[in-house]
Design a protein around this motif. Structure first.
Motif, PDB file in Angstrom:
ATOM      1  N   ASN A  20       3.118  -3.615   2.390  1.00 10.49           N
ATOM      2  CA  ASN A  20       4.141  -3.034   3.260  1.00 10.49           C
ATOM      3  C   ASN A  20       3.966  -1.518   3.394  1.00 10.49           C
ATOM      4  OD1 ASN A  20       6.988  -1.725   3.711  1.00 10.49           O
ATOM      5  ND2 ASN A  20       7.084  -3.807   4.511  1.00 10.49           N
ATOM      6  N   VAL A  21       3.991  -1.039   4.636  1.00 10.18           N
ATOM      7  CA  VAL A  21       3.906   0.412   4.882  1.00 10.18           C
ATOM      8  C   VAL A  21       4.977   0.862   5.877  1.00 10.18           C
ATOM      9  CG1 VAL A  21       1.500   0.803   4.246  1.00 10.18           C
ATOM     10  CG2 VAL A  21       2.023   0.022   6.553  1.00 10.18           C
ATOM     11  N   GLY A  22       6.129   0.241   5.856  1.00  9.69           N
ATOM     12  CA  GLY A  22       7.221   0.662   6.738  1.00  9.69           C
ATOM     13  C   GLY A  22       7.514  -0.362   7.807  1.00  9.69           C
ATOM     14  N   GLU A  23       8.036   0.112   8.920  1.00  8.05           N
ATOM     15  CA  GLU A  23       8.460  -0.792   9.995  1.00  8.05           C
ATOM     16  C   GLU A  23       7.950  -0.302  11.345  1.00  8.05           C
ATOM     17  OE1 GLU A  23      12.735  -0.936   9.698  1.00  8.05           O
ATOM     18  OE2 GLU A  23      12.642  -2.460   8.097  1.00  8.05           O
ATOM     19  N   THR A  24       7.820  -1.241  12.272  1.00 11.08           N
ATOM     20  CA  THR A  24       7.446  -0.903  13.648  1.00 11.08           C
ATOM     21  C   THR A  24       8.659  -0.365  14.388  1.00 11.08           C
ATOM     22  OG1 THR A  24       8.003  -3.083  14.512  1.00 11.08           O
ATOM     23  CG2 THR A  24       5.765  -2.793  13.684  1.00 11.08           C
ATOM     24  N   ARG A  25       8.462  -0.009  15.656  1.00  9.60           N
ATOM     25  CA  ARG A  25       9.563   0.574  16.433  1.00  9.60           C
ATOM     26  C   ARG A  25      10.735  -0.395  16.623  1.00  9.60           C
ATOM     27  NH1 ARG A  25       5.434   3.396  20.757  1.00  9.60           N
ATOM     28  NH2 ARG A  25       5.274   5.404  19.696  1.00  9.60           N
ATOM     29  N   ASP A  26      10.446  -1.699  16.568  1.00 10.18           N
ATOM     30  CA  ASP A  26      11.548  -2.667  16.719  1.00 10.18           C
ATOM     31  C   ASP A  26      12.130  -3.111  15.377  1.00 10.18           C
ATOM     32  OD1 ASP A  26       9.806  -4.508  15.649  1.00 10.18           O
ATOM     33  OD2 ASP A  26       9.616  -5.721  17.464  1.00 10.18           O
ATOM     34  N   GLY A  27      11.695  -2.458  14.310  1.00 11.66           N
ATOM     35  CA  GLY A  27      12.266  -2.747  13.006  1.00 11.66           C
ATOM     36  C   GLY A  27      11.586  -3.885  12.256  1.00 11.66           C
ATOM     37  N   SER A  28      10.479  -4.422  12.823  1.00  8.80           N
ATOM     38  CA  SER A  28       9.733  -5.455  12.099  1.00  8.80           C
ATOM     39  C   SER A  28       8.939  -4.806  10.979  1.00  8.80           C
ATOM     40  CB  SER A  28       8.742  -6.166  13.032  1.00  8.80           C
ATOM     41  OG  SER A  28       9.356  -6.579  14.214  1.00  8.80           O
ATOM     42  N   PRO A  29       8.771  -5.501   9.848  1.00  5.37           N
ATOM     43  CA  PRO A  29       7.981  -4.915   8.765  1.00  5.37           C
ATOM     44  C   PRO A  29       6.515  -4.800   9.152  1.00  5.37           C
ATOM     45  CG  PRO A  29       8.595  -7.184   8.258  1.00  5.37           C
ATOM     46  CD  PRO A  29       9.304  -6.820   9.528  1.00  5.37           C
ATOM     47  N   ILE A  30       5.883  -3.685   8.736  1.00  6.19           N
ATOM     48  CA  ILE A  30       4.442  -3.510   8.909  1.00  6.19           C
ATOM     49  C   ILE A  30       3.778  -3.891   7.600  1.00  6.19           C
ATOM     50  CG2 ILE A  30       2.564  -1.890   9.317  1.00  6.19           C
ATOM     51  CD1 ILE A  30       4.596  -0.107  10.767  1.00  6.19           C
ATOM     52  N   GLY A  31       2.991  -4.942   7.628  1.00  5.83           N
ATOM     53  CA  GLY A  31       2.254  -5.345   6.434  1.00  5.83           C
ATOM     54  C   GLY A  31       0.771  -5.326   6.731  1.00  5.83           C
ATOM     55  N   LEU A  32       0.044  -4.410   6.067  1.00  6.36           N
ATOM     56  CA  LEU A  32      -1.410  -4.412   6.242  1.00  6.36           C
ATOM     57  C   LEU A  32      -1.962  -5.669   5.572  1.00  6.36           C
ATOM     58  CD1 LEU A  32      -2.216  -0.707   5.230  1.00  6.36           C
ATOM     59  CD2 LEU A  32      -1.409  -1.600   7.432  1.00  6.36           C
ATOM     60  N   PRO A  33      -2.902  -6.371   6.224  1.00  5.93           N
ATOM     61  CA  PRO A  33      -3.469  -7.566   5.590  1.00  5.93           C
ATOM     62  C   PRO A  33      -4.329  -7.188   4.378  1.00  5.93           C
ATOM     63  CG  PRO A  33      -4.544  -7.135   7.695  1.00  5.93           C
ATOM     64  CD  PRO A  33      -3.434  -6.137   7.568  1.00  5.93           C
ATOM     65  N   VAL A  34      -4.025  -7.797   3.241  1.00  4.20           N
ATOM     66  CA  VAL A  34      -4.748  -7.471   2.004  1.00  4.20           C
ATOM     67  C   VAL A  34      -5.235  -8.749   1.327  1.00  4.20           C
ATOM     68  CG1 VAL A  34      -3.585  -5.272   1.561  1.00  4.20           C
ATOM     69  CG2 VAL A  34      -2.570  -7.377   0.698  1.00  4.20           C
ATOM     70  N   ALA A  35      -6.290  -8.579   0.540  1.00  4.61           N
ATOM     71  CA  ALA A  35      -6.828  -9.695  -0.240  1.00  4.61           C
ATOM     72  C   ALA A  35      -7.160  -9.198  -1.637  1.00  4.61           C
ATOM     73  CB  ALA A  35      -8.084 -10.264   0.430  1.00  4.61           C
ATOM     74  N   VAL A  36      -6.979 -10.051  -2.608  1.00  2.00           N
ATOM     75  CA  VAL A  36      -7.385  -9.763  -3.982  1.00  2.00           C
ATOM     76  C   VAL A  36      -8.259 -10.906  -4.465  1.00  2.00           C
ATOM     77  CG1 VAL A  36      -6.617  -9.482  -6.368  1.00  2.00           C
ATOM     78  CG2 VAL A  36      -5.315  -8.442  -4.519  1.00  2.00           C
ATOM     79  N   ILE A  37      -9.428 -10.573  -4.988  1.00  2.00           N
ATOM     80  CA  ILE A  37     -10.285 -11.572  -5.605  1.00  2.00           C
ATOM     81  C   ILE A  37     -10.421 -11.165  -7.068  1.00  2.00           C
ATOM     82  CG2 ILE A  37     -12.539 -12.720  -5.587  1.00  2.00           C
ATOM     83  CD1 ILE A  37     -11.476 -10.860  -2.500  1.00  2.00           C
ATOM     84  N   ASN A  38      -9.798 -11.928  -7.926  1.00  2.00           N
ATOM     85  CA  ASN A  38      -9.752 -11.609  -9.350  1.00  2.00           C
ATOM     86  C   ASN A  38     -10.763 -12.509 -10.067  1.00  2.00           C
ATOM     87  OD1 ASN A  38      -9.075 -10.878 -11.934  1.00  2.00           O
ATOM     88  ND2 ASN A  38      -6.900 -11.359 -11.763  1.00  2.00           N
ATOM     89  N   GLY A  39     -11.823 -11.901 -10.563  1.00  2.00           N
ATOM     90  CA  GLY A  39     -12.904 -12.678 -11.181  1.00  2.00           C
ATOM     91  C   GLY A  39     -12.469 -13.358 -12.470  1.00  2.00           C
TER      92      GLY A  39
END
Ligand SMILES: [Zn+2]
Length: 318
Positions: A20-39
């Motif tokens: 999460n990095v905040g919200e768009t102009r219409d108030g929707s959450p901004i979520g950057l797509p992330v992945a974790v690969i834990n060996g």
């Protein structure tokens, strides 16, 4: 348990989610797509991010092809990935972040209470700072450019050799070794003791499969060289440039190149000619010095003074 945003992956697990990095102009959450690969075994942590410039999509192509191939059972250590950094720019395929009209890769390490770009930089820098190695995937925007890797900490930085080694392991074949402008992730993260490179995977509109393949191969080389994967890899010599000579159009018209990307250039050789729409010659531009033909504009038309091409200079091998 490894956590990044909404992802959580235990040993030997992979997860995808949002940061999460905040919200768009219409108030929707901004979520950057992330992945974790834990060996399944302990080891180093690698951080990868793509599309901090919103029209540089080859890095997104690398991540999209890479993640399905990563088997956490076979991995030692952890890989943290932010697949799309410039959320707003990506939506409209623009280089800069349209919310504050800034280039995110000039705002690192960012600010928690800053502008849109500074907040994205802050959130992604926090993730990057957890790593032992950082890859910030870029490309030469929509210009045509060779596949190269940039070391941006500068020649006098204490981590310069480690960054050069990381660039060698990525193995694009070409390296730009030159201190970057302030606010670049590849310049800032080495100050935290983290070797960082900025692979520049060609230049295109949309995706270039050849550059994406080099990027995927580069990540796997790094995974092998730094013991994330049990496989030997030997380092190959790289051609290094320390600067650029840039050439502009001396007159308006249509550009014809005399050099291809990667060609050696010698002082006095013709780089390009210019002609009218009717094929009448107008001008010719020759190289000021030696180097390698590195980057060229995509559109054939250029106005007087407009950028046409770059020659990598100060060439050596390491
Ligand atoms: Zn970029």
């Amino acid at each position: 348990m490894m956590i990044l945003g909404t992802t959580s992956a235990g040993r030997g697990e992979k997860d995808t989610g949002r940061l999460n990095v905040g919200e768009t102009r219409d108030g929707s959450p901004i979520g950057l797509p992330v992945a974790v690969i834990n060996g399944s075994r302990s080891g180093k942590t690698l951080y990868i991010q793509a599309a901090s410039d919103g029209n540089e999509l080859n890095g997104v192509g690398v991540v999209q092809r890479l993640v399905p191939q990563l088997d956490p059972e076979r991995l030692s250590g952890t890989i943290l990935i932010v697949g799309i950094v410039n959320y707003h720019g990506f939506q409209v395929a623009e280089h800069r972040n349209p919310i504050d009209d800034r280039k995110i890769n000039r705002t690192y390490p960012g600010s928690e209470r800053g502008s849109s770009s500074e907040r994205v930089a802050h959130a992604t820098f926090e993730a990057a700072a957890r790593a032992d190695l950082v890859l910030d995937l870029h490309q030469g925007s929509t210009s045509r450019m060779i596949d190269e890797t940039r070391v941006r900490c500068g020649p006098r930085h204490r981590l310069r050799d480690e960054c050069l080694e990381l660039a060698k392991a990525f193995d694009c074949g070409y390296v730009l070794d030159r201190k970057g402008p302030s606010g670049q992730l590849a310049r800032v993260a080495p100050n935290e003791g983290i070797p960082t490179i900025d692979p520049e995977l060609g230049g295109c509109k949309g995706w270039d499969e050849e550059s994406i393949r080099k990027g995927v191969d580069g990540v796997f080389n790094i995974l092998k060289y730094y013991d994330f994967l049990e496989s030997h890899v030997s380092l190959e010599p790289q051609t290094r440039a320390t600067g650029f000579d840039q050439y502009a159009a001396p007159a308006g018209g249509l550009v014809s190149f005399e050099k291809n990307l990667g060609d050696p250039v010698f002082a006095g050789e013709t780089l390009f000619t210019m002609a009218t729409p009717f094929g009448e010659p107008k001008d010719e531009v020759t190289a000021d010095g030696d180097g390698i033909f590195w980057r060229a504009r995509r559109l054939p038309q250029a106005a007087t003074g407009e950028y046409v091409c770059s020659v990598g200079t100060g060439i050596s091998h390491y």
